[in-house]
Design a protein around this motif. Sequence first.
Motif: not given
Length: 273
Positions: A216-234
């Motif tokens: 999570x910390x890496x995602x914030x530090x690097x990005x302009x936008x963080x995309x969160x994916x739902x758990x699979x399947x679908x």
Amino acid sequence: MEALLKKVEYQVMPHLAEKPVMLECQDLKKVYPTPKGDYVVLDDLKLTIRQSEFVSIIGHSGCGKSTLLTMIAGLNELSGGKIIVDGLEVRDAGPDRAVVFQSPSLLPWLTAQQNLMIGVNQVFPHGSKAERVEICKYYLDKVGLGNDFNKRPSELSQGMQQRVGLARAFALKPKVLLLDEPFGMLDSLTRGELQDLLLEIWQKEQITAIAITHDVDESIFLADRVIMMTSGPYAKIGDELVIPFERPRNRKDVLEHPDYYDYRSYLLNFLNH
């Protein structure tokens, strides 16, 4: 804070709003046949990313993050939908999409420079040999390997090998940089150094980038936008969060920003539900 983190269908930093769309995933679907029937990894996934935008994608293991990345890279066949890069539909792999995997995947019998040269020869076939060598040396120097051009992977540490992987990706001058947990196998100190290095080079090159991460910390530090994916399947896009910290970014400033832990809590809350 509630308004700041309001879920929207598509949101982008103001300085990117006028940029053209570089990548579109339209109604993506990925199905794997199993003895018990079809397993649907991704379903009806939609994603739009603008030129020069840096996007992080997070989600639980098995939610299809890496599957999505390999589909964008042209390494994994689509079961449905379309992927469009700079106006052209993706049919297979190509140098317009460079991938950095968790493992550097260097050819062990070649030197660092020779590992870069394989891709550079394909992307710049009309350049002279001297020009192509100069490109390789330039990017190896940018990642801190200016004295290691002629070393083979066995002579390099894991962190140094991943630096070669980053140099190789940037040297292709891709339209989209795809990063699949590139620092996941590294110790925390080396990981931090390479995050800083990645942002330093990316800031100069301004290539559209997508980073898959569990951190999570890496995602914030690097990005302009963080995309969160739902758990699979679908699995599909469940939410997104704009990270408005100024660029170029300084790690200390990011960590001390008054909103940092609100963003962090928001992402962790999504992952824990």
